[in-house]
Design an enzyme around this catalytic site. Sequence first.
Site, mmCIF file in Angstrom:
data_model
loop_
_atom_site.group_PDB
_atom_site.id
_atom_site.type_symbol
_atom_site.label_atom_id
_atom_site.label_comp_id
_atom_site.label_asym_id
_atom_site.label_seq_id
_atom_site.Cartn_x
_atom_site.Cartn_y
_atom_site.Cartn_z
ATOM 1 N N ASP A 95 9.411 2.773 -0.239
ATOM 2 C CA ASP A 95 8.391 3.440 0.556
ATOM 3 C C ASP A 95 8.629 3.050 2.011
ATOM 4 O O ASP A 95 8.265 1.966 2.451
ATOM 5 C CB ASP A 95 6.994 3.002 0.079
ATOM 6 C CG ASP A 95 5.889 3.733 0.828
ATOM 7 O OD1 ASP A 95 6.193 4.361 1.862
ATOM 8 O OD2 ASP A 95 4.731 3.664 0.380
ATOM 9 N N LYS A 147 4.687 9.035 9.076
ATOM 10 C CA LYS A 147 4.374 8.338 10.336
ATOM 11 C C LYS A 147 5.361 8.645 11.464
ATOM 12 O O LYS A 147 5.285 9.700 12.066
ATOM 13 C CB LYS A 147 4.257 6.846 10.069
ATOM 14 C CG LYS A 147 3.151 6.573 9.010
ATOM 15 C CD LYS A 147 2.514 5.250 9.166
ATOM 16 C CE LYS A 147 1.619 4.916 7.988
ATOM 17 N NZ LYS A 147 0.252 4.660 8.300
ATOM 18 N N TYR A 156 0.867 -1.184 0.000
ATOM 19 C CA TYR A 156 0.000 0.000 0.000
ATOM 20 C C TYR A 156 0.896 1.224 0.000
ATOM 21 O O TYR A 156 1.862 1.293 0.765
ATOM 22 C CB TYR A 156 -0.885 -0.010 1.251
ATOM 23 C CG TYR A 156 -1.759 1.210 1.425
ATOM 24 C CD1 TYR A 156 -2.940 1.349 0.710
ATOM 25 C CD2 TYR A 156 -1.423 2.217 2.332
ATOM 26 C CE1 TYR A 156 -3.760 2.468 0.882
ATOM 27 C CE2 TYR A 156 -2.232 3.329 2.512
ATOM 28 C CZ TYR A 156 -3.402 3.449 1.785
ATOM 29 O OH TYR A 156 -4.211 4.551 1.952
HETATM 30 N N1 PLP Z 1 2.960 4.177 2.235
HETATM 31 C C1 PLP Z 1 2.836 3.264 3.197
HETATM 32 C C2 PLP Z 1 3.819 2.130 3.273
HETATM 33 C C3 PLP Z 1 1.801 3.364 4.130
HETATM 34 O O1 PLP Z 1 1.664 2.428 5.073
HETATM 35 C C4 PLP Z 1 0.911 4.451 4.031
HETATM 36 C C5 PLP Z 1 -0.195 4.582 4.991
HETATM 37 O O2 PLP Z 1 -0.531 3.723 5.738
HETATM 38 C C6 PLP Z 1 1.090 5.370 3.010
HETATM 39 C C7 PLP Z 1 2.130 5.227 2.128
HETATM 40 C C8 PLP Z 1 0.175 6.547 2.884
HETATM 41 O O3 PLP Z 1 0.450 7.428 3.924
HETATM 42 P P1 PLP Z 1 -0.646 8.467 4.432
HETATM 43 O O4 PLP Z 1 -1.734 7.685 5.075
HETATM 44 O O5 PLP Z 1 0.126 9.343 5.384
HETATM 45 O O6 PLP Z 1 -1.107 9.210 3.236
#
Ligand code: PLP
Length: 432
Positions: free
Chosen positions: A239, A267, A137
């Site tokens: 990511d 996060k 994700y």
């Molecule tokens: N990338 C990863 C690995 C994530 O776990 C998340 C959110 O859970 C995102 C991107 C998206 O981040 P945000 O919820 O701050 O937009």
Amino acid sequence: MKNDKSTALLNEYDRIVPGGVHSNFRRPVYFKKVQGAYLWDVDGNEYLDCVINNGACILGHGDPQVAAAVTETMSNGLTVGLESELSLEVAKQLHEMIPSAEQVRLANTGTEAVMKALMVARAFTGREKIIKVEGCYHGWFDEAQVSVHPDPQESGPADAPIPVLETSGIRHNTTESVLVVPFNNPESLERTLEANKDQVAAMIIEPVVLNSGCIMPQPGYLAEVRRLTEKYGVLLVFDEVITGFRLAPGGAQELFGAVPDLSTFAKAIANGYSLAALAGRKDLMELTRPGRRLTYGGTYNGQYSALAAASVCLRKLKDGTVQKHLDTIGRTLCRRFEREAAEVGVKARIYQCGGEFQIYFTDREIKDYRDACSADQDSYRIFFETVSDKGLWMSAGYLFHHGLTYAHGEAELDKIITAFRAGLEAVRAFQG
Ligand code: PLP
């Protein structure tokens, strides 16, 4: 647990706020206080938190030094729309901690940082296609909403998945520019790269697939991904929105020694305050310089309360003490869970990294998304309901990731294991 007040709030506000929640990944339980590893809702229930703001909380809720820095910093009135010395200092902290961060720019959410990373990759290479990994994700924008948790019946062979749209409301032709590969499968990646030679701008990957629970890279896999992407002239984007700062002060790229071209963080960067970062190679990041063709905007980029939180949080994350604690309690949790599961006689697997963990009700080793989603959902539901009744705040999603913070200690581990034992016994009774 009594939930009268939460239920009443939901009933009153559901007509204004669909579902009573502002993210579909939340439950309509309303909180009034959090501290350390604990949460209290409007009904007075106390929970031991294992969701920890979807991984954002790394130090524990309301960390006193973070809270003090935010309060003090806000007294000068700065909010958004102006640069400050603090925004540069935080960028420098990130530059010093993250191995690949020659340059850094801030954003607010993981989604934004990933969108920017893909824009940079397309601008640099002049190519359109992106490779993503099934089960990862990366946010809620179009390209990220492909093959997150697809139905395996609709997503082709495990070693050659077809891209599946995850949601309505995105362009149908999104799947034309997003190629999907399985995790831990370099052969499949090489086939995809070969078949799409000179068309792929970037490959994006969660170095540990926490968005399908917790799927660890097999030894050498990330190094092979690095080698193959380099061979085909494809940029590699890690990511690290969850792995960032948890696995090591420099994230998964430090722990696994595979250096991406670009990486995204959010996060834990600010212990739950809304801040994100795009980091990477100078020649790529320079494309975002003011005056060049690539737009890099955002009213709230580098908002001041989050910067204050980040400057303290990153300082605390720099020497590895927090990560060592998370690793130790994460491993202890796994060991103790495995012992309980064996004693109760339930087939279950638990995986963790940096205190992020997930339990799968299966005896199959979890190496990719297809393994993860073959775990028994009904057993997970029974487990979830039982541990929730015992006061653990967990997710109902069997592919969700859970986590621990620096504020989770021995006492919290004991409570978690007591609840897990009850959960395992309920699963045993259910399985018959
Ligand atoms: N990338 C990863 C690995 C994530 O776990 C998340 C959110 O859970 C995102 C991107 C998206 O981040 P945000 O919820 O701050 O937009």
